[in-house]
Structures are given as C-alpha cells and as structure tokens.
Motif scaffolding. Structure first.
Motif, PDB file in Angstrom:
ATOM      1  N   SER A   8       0.812  -1.216   0.000  1.00 13.69           N
ATOM      2  CA  SER A   8       0.000   0.000   0.000  1.00 13.69           C
ATOM      3  C   SER A   8       0.842   1.261   0.000  1.00 13.69           C
ATOM      4  O   SER A   8       0.328   2.351  -0.263  1.00 13.69           O
ATOM      5  CB  SER A   8      -0.909   0.013   1.233  1.00 13.69           C
ATOM      6  OG  SER A   8      -0.124   0.153   2.416  1.00 13.69           O
ATOM      7  N   GLY A   9       2.123   1.134   0.333  1.00 11.42           N
ATOM      8  CA  GLY A   9       2.974   2.299   0.540  1.00 11.42           C
ATOM      9  C   GLY A   9       2.965   2.768   1.978  1.00 11.42           C
ATOM     10  O   GLY A   9       3.650   3.731   2.319  1.00 11.42           O
ATOM     11  N   PHE A  59       9.946   3.211  -4.467  1.00 10.40           N
ATOM     12  CA  PHE A  59      10.361   2.055  -3.664  1.00 10.40           C
ATOM     13  C   PHE A  59      10.526   0.823  -4.549  1.00 10.40           C
ATOM     14  O   PHE A  59      11.526   0.103  -4.447  1.00 10.40           O
ATOM     15  CB  PHE A  59       9.332   1.778  -2.564  1.00 10.40           C
ATOM     16  CG  PHE A  59       9.697   0.616  -1.680  1.00 10.40           C
ATOM     17  CD1 PHE A  59      10.395   0.823  -0.502  1.00 10.40           C
ATOM     18  CD2 PHE A  59       9.347  -0.685  -2.020  1.00 10.40           C
ATOM     19  CE1 PHE A  59      10.751  -0.236   0.311  1.00 10.40           C
ATOM     20  CE2 PHE A  59       9.697  -1.755  -1.216  1.00 10.40           C
ATOM     21  CZ  PHE A  59      10.399  -1.530  -0.050  1.00 10.40           C
ATOM     22  N   ALA A  60       9.548   0.543  -5.391  1.00 13.55           N
ATOM     23  CA  ALA A  60       9.626  -0.640  -6.249  1.00 13.55           C
ATOM     24  C   ALA A  60      10.845  -0.571  -7.157  1.00 13.55           C
ATOM     25  O   ALA A  60      11.570  -1.567  -7.326  1.00 13.55           O
ATOM     26  CB  ALA A  60       8.345  -0.766  -7.072  1.00 13.55           C
ATOM     27  N   VAL A  84       1.960   9.116  -1.592  1.00  8.25           N
ATOM     28  CA  VAL A  84       2.078   7.668  -1.439  1.00  8.25           C
ATOM     29  C   VAL A  84       2.331   7.007  -2.791  1.00  8.25           C
ATOM     30  O   VAL A  84       3.152   6.092  -2.910  1.00  8.25           O
ATOM     31  CB  VAL A  84       0.821   7.091  -0.766  1.00  8.25           C
ATOM     32  CG1 VAL A  84       0.827   5.568  -0.817  1.00  8.25           C
ATOM     33  CG2 VAL A  84       0.733   7.561   0.680  1.00  8.25           C
ATOM     34  N   LEU A  85       1.633   7.457  -3.830  1.00  4.62           N
ATOM     35  CA  LEU A  85       1.851   6.884  -5.159  1.00  4.62           C
ATOM     36  C   LEU A  85       3.276   7.121  -5.647  1.00  4.62           C
ATOM     37  O   LEU A  85       3.896   6.227  -6.237  1.00  4.62           O
ATOM     38  CB  LEU A  85       0.838   7.471  -6.144  1.00  4.62           C
ATOM     39  CG  LEU A  85      -0.631   7.146  -5.868  1.00  4.62           C
ATOM     40  CD1 LEU A  85      -1.529   7.819  -6.908  1.00  4.62           C
ATOM     41  CD2 LEU A  85      -0.882   5.648  -5.838  1.00  4.62           C
ATOM     42  N   ALA A  86       3.789   8.303  -5.402  1.00  5.87           N
ATOM     43  CA  ALA A  86       5.167   8.597  -5.802  1.00  5.87           C
ATOM     44  C   ALA A  86       6.148   7.733  -5.016  1.00  5.87           C
ATOM     45  O   ALA A  86       7.119   7.203  -5.579  1.00  5.87           O
ATOM     46  CB  ALA A  86       5.470  10.082  -5.590  1.00  5.87           C
ATOM     47  N   LEU A  91      10.465   5.830   4.735  1.00  8.45           N
ATOM     48  CA  LEU A  91       9.019   5.666   4.717  1.00  8.45           C
ATOM     49  C   LEU A  91       8.380   6.821   3.954  1.00  8.45           C
ATOM     50  O   LEU A  91       9.021   7.845   3.689  1.00  8.45           O
ATOM     51  CB  LEU A  91       8.472   5.625   6.150  1.00  8.45           C
ATOM     52  CG  LEU A  91       8.971   4.499   7.051  1.00  8.45           C
ATOM     53  CD1 LEU A  91       8.375   4.642   8.449  1.00  8.45           C
ATOM     54  CD2 LEU A  91       8.633   3.132   6.465  1.00  8.45           C
ATOM     55  N   ALA A  92       7.112   6.662   3.621  1.00  9.28           N
ATOM     56  CA  ALA A  92       6.385   7.718   2.917  1.00  9.28           C
ATOM     57  C   ALA A  92       6.444   9.008   3.718  1.00  9.28           C
ATOM     58  O   ALA A  92       6.340   9.010   4.949  1.00  9.28           O
ATOM     59  CB  ALA A  92       4.938   7.284   2.690  1.00  9.28           C
ATOM     60  N   SER A  93       6.576  10.128   3.027  1.00  6.74           N
ATOM     61  CA  SER A  93       6.789  11.420   3.685  1.00  6.74           C
ATOM     62  C   SER A  93       5.608  11.858   4.541  1.00  6.74           C
ATOM     63  O   SER A  93       5.768  12.688   5.450  1.00  6.74           O
ATOM     64  CB  SER A  93       7.070  12.487   2.625  1.00  6.74           C
ATOM     65  OG  SER A  93       6.015  12.548   1.676  1.00  6.74           O
TER      66      SER A  93
END
Length: 308
Positions: free
Chosen positions: A41-42, A85-86, A78-80, A210-212
């Motif tokens: 999910s991010g 990450f991937a 989150v999408l960015a 982690l996500a900002s």
C-alpha cells in the motif's frame, strides 16, 4: 537493485528476533508458493514487510511482485513513494483498480460501506483472480485491530477469497501448514507478532525510508468533527459550507484514502521523534480511520468477504 539498507545502529535483540521470525516465515511460504505476491500500500507496515522480503532473498531479486490495489483516492505522495520504492528495490510493481467502480463514480464521500466494498474488497479480489495468486503476503499486525488478532500467520482463504476464523489451522511451535485444496489460497502475515512501535523502531534502526506523510510538514487541512483532513486534491474535495482550508503542521500514523484518513498536529520530522511521540500517545493507531467511526462496516465482516 539496491542492497537492503543496513542498520544505522545495532539492531536490538527484540527487533532482531522479530526480523529473524519474519524472514523465516517469508522463506517458509515461498518454498511452497507457485504464484506469490506481496500486497503493497505504501504504508509503513507494507514498506517494512517489502524491505524484509528484499532482505530475505538478497542478492537475488525479490521473488514476488508487489501488488497495489489502487482505490483511486490514494495520496499523491504515497503513489510517488510506491513507484520509487519498487524501482529502487528491484520489485516488479503491479497495480489494479476496479474500473467499473471508477466509471460509476464510487467515492469515499458518500455514506455507507459501498466505497470500501467496491474499491477495496472487490478490487482486491479482482486482482487476486487475475493473477491467480496462491500465496499472498500482507503486512497486517495482530495489535492493530481486534479482528486482526484472530488471524493465523498462515491464514487460509476459501474459494472466492472468503475467511472463516473458526476454520483456521493450529500453529504450534511455529509449524505452518501450507497445503491447499482446490480453490484455496493463503494469506501470510510475517508481521503478526510486531507492534506499531516495533515498526517505527525497526524502520529507524534499519534506516528504512518511509512515505513522507508519516513526518510532520505544513499541509492544507480542514477540520471536521474534531479531525484534520488533508486536502490532497482540491479539485476532487467536496467542501461543505462551513469548511475552511488552512495550513497546519501535521502528520499521519496510518494511511488510507485521503478524504477519510485524518492527520494530527505534530512536530515529529524524523523517525526518532516519531518513536518518542508515539510512546507518549494515548490514542489508537486507527483513530485516524474515519470509516471506523462512521459505520463503514466492521473490519471483521469486510475480512470475511475478502478484504485484507
């Protein structure tokens, strides 16, 4: 592919034991999997889990793809982060959205649990059917919510992805049964024995990005019923007559769809500050999930129907 991040300081014994257990579970499940996938999910839990998967099989590329079920109302940050990450960790990324629900205009602003059912549960089931996955890794933790505590580490799903907590297998002495009948699949939870604090501390000690949104920053918000909603996309936000958009320094403890996930005022801008702030908090981690408070349907019922 980047090597899994190394500790910024010595991993303490408790976290080392949790890490070893999670890696053992990942390898045990992968030894029997035909078509594995890791739900991503991010958020902080799936990020730590994906990091552990990369670590468990390094220097080989991660042996399972990441699957993101896109509700179509995800935070743009989150999408960015998901894409970055991937790419950096060598995962294949697969994304699925319920296009019928998108076309019908299903959204989180309307009351009831139609949005969750259509854009989360049904979308997940569609994605799992398309991929024909037999082993599905997820980052759920037992401490997160009472229905999560009923899960086994290796949780059997019947045909149609339904879950019956009374028909799960015993897991004694960390012995796991991976045998599946026709139509069954496994959802595997390597972080079952972790707590929210373990996730924050592990990310800190392993130097995991982690996500900002988990860190305090000035963001446009409006207040409703005492909760702060970040206006992630002003063009799609449904404003009410008395709404006032203002800039506040906020962050998140949990991430979901942006119109129904509340932030809170915070000054924590790095993981060590997040750890200290979380340790002092008396609020539930899921307090920011507005759907939990507004009759969006019990999580256990959603899980029985196929929700993760």
């Amino acid at each position: 592919m980047n090597a899994p991040t190394q500790a910024t300081r010595t991993l303490d014994r408790e976290l080392e034991e949790l890490e070893n257990e999670a890696i053992f579970i990942l390898r045990e499940a992968m030894s029997q999997a035909r078509r594995p996938v890791l739900l991503f999910s991010g958020g902080k839990d799936s990020t730590v889990l994906a990091h552990l998967a990369a670590r468990a099989f390094y220097p080989a590329r991660p042996p399972m793809p990441l699957l993101h079920v896109d509700s179509t109302w995800e935070f743009r940050e989150v999408l960015a982060f998901r894409d970055r990450f991937a790419r950096e960790h060598g995962f294949e990324l697969r994304v699925h959205a319920n296009e019928q629900g998108r076309a019908a205009g299903i959204n989180p602003f309307d009351p009831g649990d139609t949005y969750t059912s259509v854009m989360r549960t049904e979308s997940l089931k569609q994605a799992l059917d398309v991929g024909n996955y037999d082993v599905v890794f997820g980052g759920a933790r037992r401490d997160e919510e009472k229905s999560r505590a009923k899960e086994r580490v290796f949780s059997v799903r019947e045909r149609g992805h339904t879950w019956n907590p009374r028909q799960q297998r015993a897991e004694l002495w960390r012995l796991y049964n991976t045998q599946l009948a026709n139509g069954q699949s496994l959802r595997v939870f390597p972080l079952s024995n972790w707590t929210e604090m373990d996730i924050w501390r592990y990310a800190d000690q392993r130097g995991i990005a982690l996500a900002s949104l988990y860190f305090a920053a000035p963001r446009p918000v409006l207040e409703r019923d005492g909760m702060l909603l970040v206006v992630d996309d002003a063009a799609r936000m449904r404003l009410q007559p008395d709404d006032v958009v203002m800039t506040r320094t906020v962050r998140f403890r949990t991430l979901g769809c942006w119109p129904v996930t509340a932030a809170f005022a915070s000054a924590a801008t790095d993981l060590q500050e997040v750890v200290r702030e979380t340790a002092q908090s008396r609020n539930s981690e899921r307090q920011g999930r507005i759907g939990d408070r507004e009759g969006g349907g019990s999580l256990e019922r959603q899980k029985r129907e196929g929700y993760f």
